[in-house]
Design an enzyme around this catalytic site. Structure first.
Site, PDB file in Angstrom:
ATOM      1  N   GLU A   1       5.959   0.135   2.961  1.00  0.00           N
ATOM      2  CA  GLU A   1       6.584   1.411   3.329  1.00  0.00           C
ATOM      3  C   GLU A   1       5.508   2.333   3.887  1.00  0.00           C
ATOM      4  OE1 GLU A   1       8.905   2.977   0.120  1.00  0.00           O
ATOM      5  OE2 GLU A   1      10.106   1.143  -0.005  1.00  0.00           O
TER       6      GLU A   1
ATOM      7  N   ALA B   1       3.293   3.262   1.084  1.00  0.00           N
ATOM      8  CA  ALA B   1       2.961   2.248   0.074  1.00  0.00           C
ATOM      9  C   ALA B   1       2.857   0.871   0.711  1.00  0.00           C
ATOM     10  CB  ALA B   1       4.028   2.231  -1.026  1.00  0.00           C
ATOM     11  N   GLY B   2       1.586   0.412   0.882  1.00  0.00           N
ATOM     12  CA  GLY B   2       1.355  -0.940   1.398  1.00  0.00           C
ATOM     13  C   GLY B   2       0.725  -1.771   0.293  1.00  0.00           C
TER      14      GLY B   2
ATOM     15  N   THR C   1       7.210  -7.274  10.408  1.00  0.00           N
ATOM     16  CA  THR C   1       7.171  -8.284  11.472  1.00  0.00           C
ATOM     17  C   THR C   1       8.617  -8.710  11.735  1.00  0.00           C
ATOM     18  OG1 THR C   1       4.989  -8.992  10.751  1.00  0.00           O
ATOM     19  CG2 THR C   1       6.257 -10.582  12.066  1.00  0.00           C
TER      20      THR C   1
ATOM     21  N   ARG D   1      -0.803 -17.537   0.571  1.00  0.00           N
ATOM     22  CA  ARG D   1      -2.068 -17.100   1.190  1.00  0.00           C
ATOM     23  C   ARG D   1      -2.829 -18.200   1.922  1.00  0.00           C
ATOM     24  NH1 ARG D   1      -3.108 -12.385  -3.289  1.00  0.00           N
ATOM     25  NH2 ARG D   1      -1.932 -10.858  -2.092  1.00  0.00           N
TER      26      ARG D   1
ATOM     27  N   GLU E   1      -0.813  -9.104   4.424  1.00  0.00           N
ATOM     28  CA  GLU E   1      -0.733 -10.095   3.327  1.00  0.00           C
ATOM     29  C   GLU E   1      -1.807  -9.840   2.277  1.00  0.00           C
ATOM     30  OE1 GLU E   1       1.227 -13.295   3.035  1.00  0.00           O
ATOM     31  OE2 GLU E   1       2.584 -12.109   4.258  1.00  0.00           O
TER      32      GLU E   1
HETATM   33  C1  LIG Z   1       0.712  -6.182  12.365  1.00  0.00           C
HETATM   34  C2  LIG Z   1       1.200  -5.953  10.963  1.00  0.00           C
HETATM   35  C3  LIG Z   1       2.234  -6.743  10.483  1.00  0.00           C
HETATM   36  C4  LIG Z   1       2.714  -6.511   9.192  1.00  0.00           C
HETATM   37  N1  LIG Z   1       3.793  -7.245   8.749  1.00  0.00           N
HETATM   38  C5  LIG Z   1       4.354  -6.911   7.580  1.00  0.00           C
HETATM   39  C6  LIG Z   1       5.598  -7.530   7.170  1.00  0.00           C
HETATM   40  O1  LIG Z   1       6.148  -8.384   7.874  1.00  0.00           O
HETATM   41  N2  LIG Z   1       6.154  -7.116   6.012  1.00  0.00           N
HETATM   42  C7  LIG Z   1       5.587  -6.170   5.224  1.00  0.00           C
HETATM   43  O2  LIG Z   1       6.154  -5.860   4.184  1.00  0.00           O
HETATM   44  N3  LIG Z   1       4.417  -5.583   5.564  1.00  0.00           N
HETATM   45  C8  LIG Z   1       3.803  -5.908   6.726  1.00  0.00           C
HETATM   46  N4  LIG Z   1       2.642  -5.285   7.112  1.00  0.00           N
HETATM   47  C9  LIG Z   1       2.055  -4.266   6.248  1.00  0.00           C
HETATM   48  C10 LIG Z   1       0.763  -4.738   5.585  1.00  0.00           C
HETATM   49  O3  LIG Z   1       1.037  -5.698   4.622  1.00  0.00           O
HETATM   50  C11 LIG Z   1       0.049  -3.481   5.012  1.00  0.00           C
HETATM   51  O4  LIG Z   1      -0.405  -2.732   6.111  1.00  0.00           O
HETATM   52  C12 LIG Z   1      -1.099  -3.864   4.089  1.00  0.00           C
HETATM   53  O5  LIG Z   1      -0.601  -4.423   2.907  1.00  0.00           O
HETATM   54  C13 LIG Z   1      -1.984  -2.677   3.743  1.00  0.00           C
HETATM   55  O6  LIG Z   1      -1.225  -1.593   3.293  1.00  0.00           O
HETATM   56  P1  LIG Z   1      -1.467  -0.121   3.898  1.00  0.00           P
HETATM   57  O7  LIG Z   1      -1.438  -0.264   5.378  1.00  0.00           O
HETATM   58  O8  LIG Z   1      -0.492   0.779   3.280  1.00  0.00           O
HETATM   59  O9  LIG Z   1      -2.931   0.263   3.486  1.00  0.00           O
HETATM   60  P2  LIG Z   1      -3.344   1.048   2.144  1.00  0.00           P
HETATM   61  O10 LIG Z   1      -2.730   0.390   0.973  1.00  0.00           O
HETATM   62  O11 LIG Z   1      -3.100   2.495   2.354  1.00  0.00           O
HETATM   63  O12 LIG Z   1      -4.904   0.773   2.109  1.00  0.00           O
HETATM   64  C14 LIG Z   1      -5.818   1.512   2.923  1.00  0.00           C
HETATM   65  C15 LIG Z   1      -7.235   1.052   2.588  1.00  0.00           C
HETATM   66  O13 LIG Z   1      -7.513   1.320   1.199  1.00  0.00           O
HETATM   67  C16 LIG Z   1      -7.877   0.115   0.554  1.00  0.00           C
HETATM   68  N5  LIG Z   1      -7.384   0.113  -0.831  1.00  0.00           N
HETATM   69  C17 LIG Z   1      -6.134   0.412  -1.269  1.00  0.00           C
HETATM   70  N6  LIG Z   1      -6.068   0.288  -2.593  1.00  0.00           N
HETATM   71  C18 LIG Z   1      -7.282  -0.133  -3.012  1.00  0.00           C
HETATM   72  C19 LIG Z   1      -7.846  -0.471  -4.280  1.00  0.00           C
HETATM   73  N7  LIG Z   1      -7.135  -0.404  -5.389  1.00  0.00           N
HETATM   74  N8  LIG Z   1      -9.138  -0.850  -4.325  1.00  0.00           N
HETATM   75  C20 LIG Z   1      -9.884  -0.924  -3.194  1.00  0.00           C
HETATM   76  N9  LIG Z   1      -9.411  -0.630  -1.976  1.00  0.00           N
HETATM   77  C21 LIG Z   1      -8.129  -0.245  -1.887  1.00  0.00           C
HETATM   78  C22 LIG Z   1      -7.238  -0.997   1.376  1.00  0.00           C
HETATM   79  O14 LIG Z   1      -7.877  -2.246   1.173  1.00  0.00           O
HETATM   80  C23 LIG Z   1      -7.407  -0.456   2.771  1.00  0.00           C
HETATM   81  O15 LIG Z   1      -8.697  -0.730   3.235  1.00  0.00           O
HETATM   82  C24 LIG Z   1       2.132  -5.513   8.375  1.00  0.00           C
HETATM   83  C25 LIG Z   1       1.074  -4.751   8.874  1.00  0.00           C
HETATM   84  C26 LIG Z   1       0.622  -4.935  10.149  1.00  0.00           C
HETATM   85  C27 LIG Z   1      -0.478  -4.066  10.676  1.00  0.00           C
END
Ligand SMILES: Cc1cc2nc3c(=O)[nH]c(=O)nc-3n(C[C@H](O)[C@H](O)[C@H](O)COP(=O)(O)OP(=O)(O)OC[C@H]3O[C@@H](n4cnc5c(N)ncnc54)[C@H](O)[C@@H]3O)c2cc1C
Length: 443
Positions: free
Chosen positions: A170, A173-174, A203, A302, A423
């Site tokens: 979302e 929330a990723g 995706t 994975r 992922e």
């Molecule tokens: C091209 C693309 C395709 C995608 N496809 C899908 C899909 O099909 N379905 C789906 O559900 N999602 C999808 N995603 C989403 C993707 O899984 C998320 O972007 C990813 O999980 C990271 O979440 P975020 O972007 O909210 O980053 P955030 O969670 O905000 O993280 C930002 C940074 O903080 C770091 N961080 C966060 N928490 C911690 C912690 N506890 N300790 C250390 N570091 C931390 C992260 O590693 C990152 O570097 C896709 C994303 C992209 C870009």
């Protein structure tokens, strides 16, 4: 001692001589019981003939159909329907083929096919295999009846190709899955669920026939209050939001998905209501109900994601190797400089190390071994980081050409970066591994 240059007859003579001298017997005695004389090896890195044949077949499609189309679809930033349709025609894309790849008891066939396809191109590769994220969602939570009903609909048919989408992340929330705000409310009288919220980065989001959506049925329980729903084709209330303009894998479609009073029958709850109620009751009592199962599902998927990264890295390495053997500077081929040759040696070594981690984790998953050290996460983490590093090195080896869109390594580098983000980011993989090896809840 026989040398590589000796003819077989000469080597045989030497062996006989050694036997007469008692040298061989002494050696045999010394190694007795150590298993050197065991007729069958218990550890084998040789692929089966079936796996080799499938690899060759997938490679042929990647080389002849995917690679020539890669630049065009990357530039257009559009979903490559004609290529996916071609993949369906040859049986690479479809319910039956995926079932066949997954059925391999060693667990290696699906990673092998992924490596070849993503060697062809990552954007098109993701367009072809992005559907398997939805399939994994159905497989992970659904009943056998739900799998039979929905998995084929994710793929469509050879003449009417469809795709599936998995919508978990979302806007806010990723990595932090406990932060999902999308809710699902049950109306018992109608046996219906109504879902409201916004999903990000999906995706195939909005262009899919089947969407699998993760929603919260009890927000107080965090991630333990989540449930997975299938949203059937044409359901009102599901709309595509903005399409994401991306750095890489630009042929793959990524978009927000809006769920606005999106109502689905009770049968769309994956796993069924009874199982959900049991799980929620356990969670409310403070018992950890599904934690291990969810972890295992991630660990299982994975290695395949890691294999995709291996494919990208290998493509860039091979291109850079060929280039270095052709390109001349200072009157010699650039590969004759150690700086270039050693970089290529390191690239090859890192790629092979990544593949070994991927194959180990895939084999462990399929044969039911425990992921005590989060080996699935290790494989994805290593392969993703190696893909970014190798593709960057490839640009360096190509010099100015490497930075140009006329040469593919520039695209490969842009594509590779997402493998350290989706992922599970690299940081999250390290969190999972460090928790697994230490037993400490590392923050
Ligand atoms: C091209 C693309 C395709 C995608 N496809 C899908 C899909 O099909 N379905 C789906 O559900 N999602 C999808 N995603 C989403 C993707 O899984 C998320 O972007 C990813 O999980 C990271 O979440 P975020 O972007 O909210 O980053 P955030 O969670 O905000 O993280 C930002 C940074 O903080 C770091 N961080 C966060 N928490 C911690 C912690 N506890 N300790 C250390 N570091 C931390 C992260 O590693 C990152 O570097 C896709 C994303 C992209 C870009």
């Amino acid at each position: 001692m026989a040398t590589a240059e000796q003819k077989p007859a000469e080597a045989q003579d030497e062996q006989q001589q050694q036997q007469q001298n008692g040298e061989v017997d002494a050696a045999a005695e010394a190694t007795e019981g150590l298993g050197f004389d065991a007729p069958e090896a218990s550890y084998n890195l040789e692929l089966s003939q079936d796996q080799k044949d499938i690899r060759e077949w997938a490679h042929g499609f990647a080389e002849q159909t995917v690679r020539p189309a890669a630049h065009e679809w990357d530039e257009k930033e559009e979903f490559p329907w004609p290529v996916v349709q071609e993949a369906a025609k040859i049986g690479l894309y479809g319910f039956e083929s995926i079932a066949q790849f997954w059925a391999d008891p060693s667990g290696l066939t699906f990673p092998i096919v992924n490596e070849e396809l993503f060697w062809g191109d990552a954007g098109i590769g993701m367009s072809i295999f992005g559907t398997t994220l939805a399939v994994a969602g159905i497989y992970g939570s659904g009943t056998p009846e739900q799998m039979v009903e929905w998995v084929p609909q994710c793929f469509g048919t050879e003449d009417d190709v469809k795709v599936g989408a998995f919508c978990a992340s979302e806007p806010d929330a990723g990595s932090d899955v406990s932060g999902y705000r999308t809710t699902a409310k049950y109306e018992e009288a109608k046996d219906e669920w109504t879902i409201n919220g916004q999903k990000a980065w999906a995706t195939n989001g909005g262009i899919a026939n089947v969407h699998v959506v993760i929603a919260s049925v009890d927000r107080e329980l965090g991630s333990r209050g989540h449930a997975a729903f299938v949203i059937p084709p044409g359901t009102k209330g599901l709309e595509q939001g903005s399409k994401v303009q991306k750095h890489g894998i630009r042929a793959s479609h990524t978009a927000d998905v809006h769920l606005d009073d999106c109502t689905v029958p009770g049968s769309c709850l994956l796993g069924g209501k009874e199982k959900l109620d049991e799980r929620l009751a356990k969670a409310r009592e403070g018992q950890s109900a599904k934690g291990q199962a969810a972890m295992r599902t991630f660990e299982l998927s994975r290695p395949t994601v890691g294999a995709q990264a291996v494919g990208i890295a290998r493509a860039a390495y091979e291109y850079a190797l060929d280039y270095a053997k052709e390109r001349e500077a200072f009157g010699r081929k650039i590969i004759e400089n150690q700086a270039i040759a050693f970089a290529l040696a390191d690239m090859k070594m890192e790629i092979d190390a990544s593949r070994l981690l991927v194959h180990r984790a895939a084999w462990m998953g399929k044969t039911g071994k425990e992921f005590d050290a989060a080996e699935g996460s290790m494989s994805k983490l290593k392969a993703g980081e190696v893909a970014v590093w190798v593709t960057e090195r490839a640009i360096q080896i190509l010099g100015g050409n490497g930075y140009s869109r006329e040469f593919p390594v520039e695209r490969m580098h842009r594509d590779a970066k997402i493998w350290t983000i989706f992922e599970g980011t690299s940081e999250i993989q390290r969190l999972v591994i460090s928790r697994a090896i230490s037993g400490v809840h590392i923050q």
